[in-house]
Design an enzyme around this catalytic site. Structure first.
Site, short mmCIF file in Angstrom:
data_model
loop_
_atom_site.label_atom_id
_atom_site.label_comp_id
_atom_site.label_asym_id
_atom_site.label_seq_id
_atom_site.Cartn_x
_atom_site.Cartn_y
_atom_site.Cartn_z
N LYS A 13 0.58 -1.03 0.02
CA LYS A 13 0.23 -0.25 -0.20
C LYS A 13 1.17 1.37 0.39
O LYS A 13 2.29 1.51 0.85
CB LYS A 13 -0.56 0.08 1.27
CG LYS A 13 -1.34 1.50 1.54
CD LYS A 13 -1.81 1.66 2.83
CE LYS A 13 -0.31 1.72 3.13
NZ LYS A 13 0.05 2.83 5.39
N ASN A 55 11.81 -13.83 3.94
CA ASN A 55 12.70 -13.15 4.06
C ASN A 55 13.25 -11.81 5.88
O ASN A 55 13.63 -11.19 5.81
CB ASN A 55 11.59 -11.88 4.12
CG ASN A 55 11.28 -11.95 2.46
OD1 ASN A 55 9.94 -11.99 1.67
ND2 ASN A 55 11.27 -10.36 2.10
N GLY A 140 8.62 -2.74 8.06
CA GLY A 140 9.08 -1.37 8.64
C GLY A 140 8.63 0.09 7.41
O GLY A 140 9.31 0.75 8.46
N GLY A 144 2.42 -0.94 4.73
CA GLY A 144 1.33 -2.28 4.51
C GLY A 144 2.18 -3.68 4.71
O GLY A 144 1.35 -4.60 3.85
N SER A 145 3.09 -4.22 4.64
CA SER A 145 3.50 -5.33 4.39
C SER A 145 3.14 -6.37 5.08
O SER A 145 2.99 -7.53 5.03
CB SER A 145 5.17 -5.19 4.65
OG SER A 145 5.69 -5.06 5.81
N SER A 146 2.94 -6.17 6.63
CA SER A 146 2.49 -6.78 7.48
C SER A 146 1.08 -6.93 7.16
O SER A 146 0.47 -8.07 7.28
CB SER A 146 2.92 -6.59 8.81
OG SER A 146 1.68 -5.25 8.88
N GLU A 193 -3.72 -7.76 11.63
CA GLU A 193 -3.20 -6.80 11.87
C GLU A 193 -3.53 -6.18 13.40
O GLU A 193 -2.81 -5.53 13.65
CB GLU A 193 -4.25 -5.72 11.12
CG GLU A 193 -3.69 -5.72 9.48
CD GLU A 193 -1.84 -5.47 9.63
OE1 GLU A 193 -1.34 -6.19 9.18
OE2 GLU A 193 -2.32 -3.97 8.99
N ASP A 204 -5.14 -0.51 5.61
CA ASP A 204 -3.54 -1.47 4.81
C ASP A 204 -4.37 -2.93 3.96
O ASP A 204 -4.28 -3.17 3.22
CB ASP A 204 -2.60 -1.13 5.81
CG ASP A 204 -1.83 -0.04 5.93
OD1 ASP A 204 -2.49 1.22 5.75
OD2 ASP A 204 -0.06 -0.59 6.41
#
Lengths: 417, 417
Positions: A13, A55, A140, A144-146, A193, A204
């Protein structure tokens, strides 16, 4: 229970306009960022649940028997997704040994996976499976990776549990779910989330689920029907910042100079609305250079406004200068104070210009990706991936003709089982 | 007629806040800039009127008999200063041979001098005199150099004609006129400005006359009673620009994006009002670092807003960067698009910092002066200047103890005649 092998992916995002202003009741536009997170779900007969997160160097597995003990009490309401099951969270934290304090990335990823896995399968037989999740998104960085991780988890586990059917085939290699199914995916992703962020806005995971563009206003999230796919550069200045401190700084400035700052927020609101209007026009009338001129002007104006709010940074100024020298327009995206910026590329922007810009930005010490915004949300991939002797899957050939733009599988890890 | 020898000086002008916004009905703050224009009036018995303008290489003289022919019709109403005497202007243009087309600087300066001289002396005997006018102000840089010239002319000729008395002594070496006399000086200076600019706003001559700071709103000019003297750097990027084109560009942008741009103008208006309030506080309570912090923040915000209006320039960005790297805050002043910028210096700013900043700005190809804003308007100087064998006057020693800050007489020309 119909566990089969499949892949899903979800986008990251970016905030196109309205970051910070949204905290003060103004419109923000969140767009999908085609740096994606990929998940492979593989049914096994090992009697184990394995999760591989290359990752973050996390490779874990549990015996089904261990996990079964966690759900003895479980009532198994799969569509009760309004709030977290506090008892399950407590048991899981105890199980992975993080009973107090802040969690590290690995623990949060593990916790949210186990939470979704047990919530969705706990009322019946737990399936043996191996999940591998990898991402093109930096963590981080406010991209919006999480959420992309949670959306992938939710879609894959809901699909594997039979709570949602395999999606309709959209293109040769991709398929998307219908609205109701997307809402269920989004709800479960939001649970993930909540575990990771405590009190997420929901933007996100909504972008990760629906893709395209969302209008976010006073806590309400409205997916916009159609938006054009826009080529961009996404640059991570890698300057660390605290969103909390930046948000507080803006608030202080508004309190200090209300008569000066409130109009700036109004102007940002108008930028978001104007941008939304222009993007909507671009989907229903021939796209012209003037559309892009306006998008560029809006980017420039908003970047100045963000500087006025005090969330700029010399590294972001550098990004703007380097790109402007190439005729390209940039703004920060997200919290600012460092972090990431986006640069709009025009359809006619020459690839040599793009390459030299990327190189110059890398020479500044930044990470830089050529990608797009406004692309699809969560998708299932029909892949004919073939496993090689060392377990690596080659997808490149299969994906070249699909809807993904600039999709790189360099991140594709060795799969461990 | 009481022609005696004396010197007058008048300051230039900078816009502190509100440039461009003022065109759209918002407040602007104009301040005196202590780069001054100096005039020496010397009574002679040569039967000639001479004017020396060394900055523009203009040295002219006329026999009184020539000039007398121009005023045969003259009614000599010295306080009728509401509008130009069109017949006198026509005769003067014919006299100096510029009957049509745009005038060059030299012709404009000559025309306005002769207009004021004949208007103020034409009803009686014309005096023999030599005027020398020189300036620290660059011309055509939006710093009110023509107004400072007109104010000096008006003050000197009004004083020489007896229309106003010699002013009250203010300090050891300077003297100012009372309010009524300043109004008369300003009115005549405005006539000079009308000859030079056609349709001036009246702000520049008002600043040159009253000094300090003026509030300009919807055509009304209100001198502010007390403002502190602020140290600044004045930088001329020497990038040429057209005020007309810049003003039109801002107007176009407002028409194109009214919902985005109107709040920006409101914010600029609030900046001017906040700045006025802070400066007023600084004259009636102890000046603190926080006062300067706010002035710096206002400068930064306004500079961003001016960029939003599209009147920035890479040279001005450079100015801001170079000074910010030294902890100093800058904005463009005036029309923008190049031109000049001001940099606020704090009382505690070390002179080594100032020197190195000035040097860096000069290395960018800019002209840069350390000066001040908010200083006095038109003044009469009581000088004990002594003429040397080659006609050069040394004032340095006399002026060191007077109110002028960083006054340099390097521009003082050889006086001719």
């Amino acid at each position: 229970m119909q566990v089969t092998d499949f892949y899903v992916s979800a986008p990251g995002k970016a905030i196109l306009h309205g970051e910070h202003a949204v905290v003060h009741g103004k419109v923000a536009l969140a767009v999908s960022l085609n740096l994606r997170t990929y998940l492979r779900l593989k049914a096994t007969t090992s009697g184990k649940v394995c999760i591989n997160l290359p990752n973050i160097d996390t490779f874990l597995s549990w015996d089904l028997s261990q996990l079964k003990q966690l759900v003895t009490y479980f009532h198994g309401k799969r569509d009760e997704v309004q709030r977290l099951d506090a008892e399950l969270v407590r048991r899981l934290r105890e199980f992975i040994g993080v009973t107090n304090g802040n969690l590290d990335t690995c623990s949060m990823a593990t916790l949210s996976f186990l939470y979704l896995y047990l919530s969705l399968f706990g009322s019946g037989e737990l399936p043996s499976l191996t999940l591998t999740v990898w991402s093109e998104l930096p963590t981080g960085a406010g991209l919006g990776s999480s959420a992309a991780y949670s959306v992938c988890l939710a879609a894959a586990l809901l699909c594997a549990s039979g709570a949602i059917p395999p999606p309709l085939k959209e293109w040769e290699h991709t398929a998307r779910w219908c609205q109701e199914e997307l809402e269920l995916i989004n709800s479960w992703a939001f649970q993930g989330e909540m575990i990771i962020h405590g009190n997420p806005s929901g933007v996100d995971n909504a972008v990760g689920t629906w893709g395209g563009m969302l209008r976010f206003l006073a806590g309400k999230i409205i997916p916009l029907s159609r938006v054009p796919l826009l080529r961009i550069l996404l640059t991570n200045t890698k300057v660390p910042r605290s969103t909390k401190v930046l948000v507080a700084g803006v608030k202080d400035k508004i309190n200090k100079f209300p008569s000066i700052m409130v109009p700036v927020l109004d102007s940002v609101d108008a930028i978001s609305c104007t941008c939304e209007k222009v993007l909507s026009e671009m989907t229903c009338e021939p796209i012209t250079g003037e559309h892009y001129n306006i998008l560029e002007e809006l980017i420039d104006i908003n970047q100045h406004h963000l500087n006025v709010m005090g969330v700029g940074h010399p590294a972001l100024d550098r990004l703007c200068q380097v790109t402007l020298a190439k005729g390209l327009h940039s703004k920060l995206t997200g919290a600012g104070g460092g972090g990431c910026g986006i640069t709009l590329l025009r359809p006619e922007t020459d690839s040599l210009i793009v390459q030299s810009t990327v190189q110059e930005l890398k020479d500044c010490g930044f990470d830089c990706w050529e990608t797009s915004i406004g692309g699809p949300g969560v998708q299932l991939l029909h892949l004919k991936g073939s496993t090689t002797s060392n377990g690596r899957i080659f997808l490149q050939g299969v994906l070249t003709s699909c809807t993904f733009q600039s999709l790189h599988f360099s991140l594709l890890p060795e799969e461990r089982n």
